[in-house]
Design a protein around this motif. Sequence first.
Motif, PDB file in Angstrom:
ATOM      1  N   MET A  49       0.822  -1.204   0.000  1.00 56.91           N
ATOM      2  CA  MET A  49       0.000   0.000   0.000  1.00 56.91           C
ATOM      3  C   MET A  49       0.854   1.250   0.000  1.00 56.91           C
ATOM      4  SD  MET A  49      -3.098  -0.811  -0.358  1.00 56.91           S
ATOM      5  CE  MET A  49      -3.859   0.756   0.070  1.00 56.91           C
ATOM      6  N   ALA A  50       1.992   1.194   0.676  1.00 58.73           N
ATOM      7  CA  ALA A  50       2.858   2.374   0.753  1.00 58.73           C
ATOM      8  C   ALA A  50       3.537   2.645  -0.576  1.00 58.73           C
ATOM      9  CB  ALA A  50       3.904   2.185   1.850  1.00 58.73           C
ATOM     10  N   GLN A  51       3.595   1.601  -1.445  1.00 58.40           N
ATOM     11  CA  GLN A  51       4.269   1.768  -2.713  1.00 58.40           C
ATOM     12  C   GLN A  51       3.383   2.405  -3.779  1.00 58.40           C
ATOM     13  OE1 GLN A  51       6.270  -1.639  -4.269  1.00 58.40           O
ATOM     14  NE2 GLN A  51       6.892  -2.389  -2.263  1.00 58.40           N
ATOM     15  N   ALA A  52       2.092   2.526  -3.531  1.00 57.25           N
ATOM     16  CA  ALA A  52       1.162   2.970  -4.567  1.00 57.25           C
ATOM     17  C   ALA A  52       1.579   4.287  -5.191  1.00 57.25           C
ATOM     18  CB  ALA A  52      -0.246   3.065  -3.984  1.00 57.25           C
ATOM     19  N   ALA A  53       1.729   5.325  -4.378  1.00 52.44           N
ATOM     20  CA  ALA A  53       2.103   6.631  -4.911  1.00 52.44           C
ATOM     21  C   ALA A  53       3.519   6.612  -5.464  1.00 52.44           C
ATOM     22  CB  ALA A  53       1.979   7.695  -3.825  1.00 52.44           C
ATOM     23  N   PHE A  54       4.351   5.751  -4.895  1.00 50.43           N
ATOM     24  CA  PHE A  54       5.736   5.628  -5.337  1.00 50.43           C
ATOM     25  C   PHE A  54       5.782   5.327  -6.834  1.00 50.43           C
ATOM     26  CE2 PHE A  54       9.629   3.362  -6.118  1.00 50.43           C
ATOM     27  CZ  PHE A  54      10.573   3.948  -5.287  1.00 50.43           C
ATOM     28  N   PHE A  55       4.962   4.356  -7.289  1.00 47.02           N
ATOM     29  CA  PHE A  55       4.958   3.976  -8.690  1.00 47.02           C
ATOM     30  C   PHE A  55       4.028   4.844  -9.529  1.00 47.02           C
ATOM     31  CE2 PHE A  55       6.591  -0.001  -6.846  1.00 47.02           C
ATOM     32  CZ  PHE A  55       7.723  -0.166  -7.639  1.00 47.02           C
ATOM     33  N   GLU A  56       2.861   5.182  -9.009  1.00 42.14           N
ATOM     34  CA  GLU A  56       1.898   5.952  -9.795  1.00 42.14           C
ATOM     35  C   GLU A  56       2.437   7.327 -10.185  1.00 42.14           C
ATOM     36  OE1 GLU A  56      -1.687   6.193  -7.587  1.00 42.14           O
ATOM     37  OE2 GLU A  56      -2.209   4.069  -7.854  1.00 42.14           O
ATOM     38  N   ASP A  57       3.250   7.929  -9.325  1.00 42.93           N
ATOM     39  CA  ASP A  57       3.796   9.261  -9.606  1.00 42.93           C
ATOM     40  C   ASP A  57       5.161   9.205 -10.265  1.00 42.93           C
ATOM     41  OD1 ASP A  57       1.540  10.353  -8.460  1.00 42.93           O
ATOM     42  OD2 ASP A  57       2.443  10.556  -6.473  1.00 42.93           O
ATOM     43  N   GLU A  73       3.919   6.464   0.703  1.00 41.41           N
ATOM     44  CA  GLU A  73       2.901   7.127   1.497  1.00 41.41           C
ATOM     45  C   GLU A  73       3.337   7.242   2.955  1.00 41.41           C
ATOM     46  OE1 GLU A  73      -0.663   4.943   0.854  1.00 41.41           O
ATOM     47  OE2 GLU A  73      -0.755   5.405  -1.286  1.00 41.41           O
ATOM     48  N   GLY A  74       2.694   8.159   3.679  1.00 42.63           N
ATOM     49  CA  GLY A  74       3.035   8.389   5.074  1.00 42.63           C
ATOM     50  C   GLY A  74       3.513   9.798   5.310  1.00 42.63           C
ATOM     51  N   PRO A  75       3.687  10.206   6.575  1.00 44.27           N
ATOM     52  CA  PRO A  75       4.147  11.580   6.879  1.00 44.27           C
ATOM     53  C   PRO A  75       5.465  11.917   6.194  1.00 44.27           C
ATOM     54  CG  PRO A  75       3.409  10.467   8.872  1.00 44.27           C
ATOM     55  CD  PRO A  75       3.437   9.421   7.806  1.00 44.27           C
ATOM     56  N   VAL A  76       6.374  10.942   6.154  1.00 45.62           N
ATOM     57  CA  VAL A  76       7.641  11.122   5.444  1.00 45.62           C
ATOM     58  C   VAL A  76       7.670  10.132   4.290  1.00 45.62           C
ATOM     59  CG1 VAL A  76      10.146  11.073   5.581  1.00 45.62           C
ATOM     60  CG2 VAL A  76       8.812  11.855   7.550  1.00 45.62           C
ATOM     61  N   GLY A  77       7.752  10.655   3.075  1.00 48.16           N
ATOM     62  CA  GLY A  77       7.791   9.794   1.906  1.00 48.16           C
ATOM     63  C   GLY A  77       9.214   9.622   1.403  1.00 48.16           C
ATOM     64  N   PHE A  78       9.499   8.445   0.848  1.00 50.17           N
ATOM     65  CA  PHE A  78      10.834   8.154   0.340  1.00 50.17           C
ATOM     66  C   PHE A  78      10.762   7.798  -1.139  1.00 50.17           C
ATOM     67  CE2 PHE A  78      10.891   7.257   4.866  1.00 50.17           C
ATOM     68  CZ  PHE A  78      12.053   7.890   5.285  1.00 50.17           C
ATOM     69  N   GLY A  79      11.814   8.115  -1.856  1.00 52.25           N
ATOM     70  CA  GLY A  79      11.853   7.830  -3.276  1.00 52.25           C
ATOM     71  C   GLY A  79      13.272   7.737  -3.782  1.00 52.25           C
ATOM     72  N   VAL A  80      13.386   7.466  -5.078  1.00 48.14           N
ATOM     73  CA  VAL A  80      14.684   7.295  -5.714  1.00 48.14           C
ATOM     74  C   VAL A  80      14.638   7.929  -7.103  1.00 48.14           C
ATOM     75  CG1 VAL A  80      16.375   5.644  -6.619  1.00 48.14           C
ATOM     76  CG2 VAL A  80      15.145   5.124  -4.516  1.00 48.14           C
ATOM     77  N   ASP A  81      15.711   8.636  -7.465  1.00 46.20           N
ATOM     78  CA  ASP A  81      15.905   9.115  -8.830  1.00 46.20           C
ATOM     79  C   ASP A  81      17.107   8.392  -9.421  1.00 46.20           C
ATOM     80  OD1 ASP A  81      13.827  10.840  -8.415  1.00 46.20           O
ATOM     81  OD2 ASP A  81      15.072  12.643  -8.252  1.00 46.20           O
ATOM     82  N   ALA A  82      17.114   8.223 -10.744  1.00 42.40           N
ATOM     83  CA  ALA A  82      18.241   7.553 -11.397  1.00 42.40           C
ATOM     84  C   ALA A  82      18.509   8.203 -12.735  1.00 42.40           C
ATOM     85  CB  ALA A  82      17.946   6.061 -11.583  1.00 42.40           C
TER      86      ALA A  82
END
Length: 415
Positions: A24-32, A77-86
Motif C-alpha cells: 500500500m505504501a508503494q502505490a504513490a511511489f509507482f503511480e507518480d 505514502e506516510g508523513p515522510v515519503g521516500f523515493g529514488v531518482d536515477a
Amino acid sequence: MLKTPIARGVALATLGATLAIPTMAQAAFFEDSKANLELRNFYHNADNRQDGDPRPQSKAEEWGQGFILKFESGFTEGPVGFGVDAIGLLGLKLDSSPDRTGTGLLPEDSDGRAPDDYGRIGGAAKARYSKTTLKIGEMIPKLPTILPSDSRLLPQTFRGGMLTSQEIDGLTVNVGRMTETSLRSEAGFADLGMSSAGSTDGEASDKFDFASLKYQWNKQLTTSYDYGNLDKNYKQHIVNLVHVLPLGEKQSFKSDIRYAHSTDDGNTNVDNKAFGAMFTYSLGGHAFGAAYQDMSGDTGYPYIAGGDAFLVNYVMIDPTFADPDETSWQLRYDYNFAAMGVPGLTFMTRYVKGTDTGTGAGNGDEWERDTDIGYVMQSGALKNLGVKLRNGTYRGEGREIDQTRFIVSYTIPLM
C-alpha cells in the motif's frame, strides 16, 4: 502507471530496495513515477586560429550519439515519503581522430584519441516531508551559483546533498553542498574547480556550499538571492530581478537584472563585481532583446569549472564576456514561426561586443555573432523529434573561431 516493459525494467532495477516497503505504501511511489529516454545526435565542427599558436591543429571536428535516461520515482505514502531518482548516460563515438579532437563532445585518452564509448549509471535517494524535499546522490541542480552545462552530448552532473522547501507560497528555498562533478565529456567524477579570468592560486575542492531564496511576488515579478562558496576558491552573492510587463494583446516587456559580488576564499585573488541587464520586447512571434554587462574588480567573474555562468552575455563560443573590467553589450532577435502557423519552428540571432578585454588594462576588443534555427515535431509518430543548426563566429585578441553544430534530439516518454 508503467506503460512499457522497458520502463518497468528500469523501475525494478533501480528500485529493488523498495521491495521491503508494504504494498500500500508503494502505490504513490509507482503511480507518480516518470521516466524518459533522450537520444541526442551531435555533430560539432570548429576552426580555431590564434596568433602565435605553435600547435598544428586548428580544426576540431567530432560526431557522437548520446543516450540520456532519466527516472524519477514518486514518494511512498506516510508523513515522510521516500523515493529514488536515477540517471543513465551513454556516449558513443561516431567520428573522431587525434588531429580533430578538442570539441568538448568526447573525452580523450592518453594517446589523444577519443574512446569508442563512455558513460555511467547514477542515482539519488530522496525524502519528502510536507513541501520539503531532501535529495542525496547524483543530480543536476540549476541555480545561479551552480549551473551544469548541457551544451554537448551528455549533461554535466554533480554529487552531493540538496534540500528544497516550498512551505511558504511563492517562496522556494534551496540549501546544500556539492562534493564532486562529472563534466559533460567525462564518465568519472572529480573535485570541483574554478573558472575566472585573471584569478590565481585556485585549487580543486570537494566542498561547494550554496543557499538560495527565490520569491514569486505575482505572475509578473520574481526576485532571488543566491549564495555560493567554493571552498579555498571564492565566495559569491547573486541577486536577480525578473519582471514581465504586459503591454496589450501579444505584447510584453521583460526586464532581467542581475548583480553578483565575488570575493576570495583561501589563497586566491578573486575580486569581481558583475552587473548585467537584459530587456526584451515581445510582439506576436517577434522578440527584440538588448543587454548590457559590466565587470569591475581585479579578476573576472568566477564560476564552477565546466559549468555555465549566470550572466546575461553568456553565449556560445567565448561564453562569458567577463574578463576583468570588461564591458559588453548584446543585440538579439528571436522569432517563433507559430505566429505564422508553423509551430515548433524557431529562429534566433544575436551579436555581442566586448571592450577592455584580456588583462583588464583596456587593451582589446572582442565580438561574437550566433545564429540558431530549430524545429521540433509537434505531432505524429515522431512527436518531440528536434533538429537544431547552430552557427557562431568569434573574433578577438588574436583569436578567430568559427563553429557549426548540428543536433538531432528525440525524447521518448517511458512512464
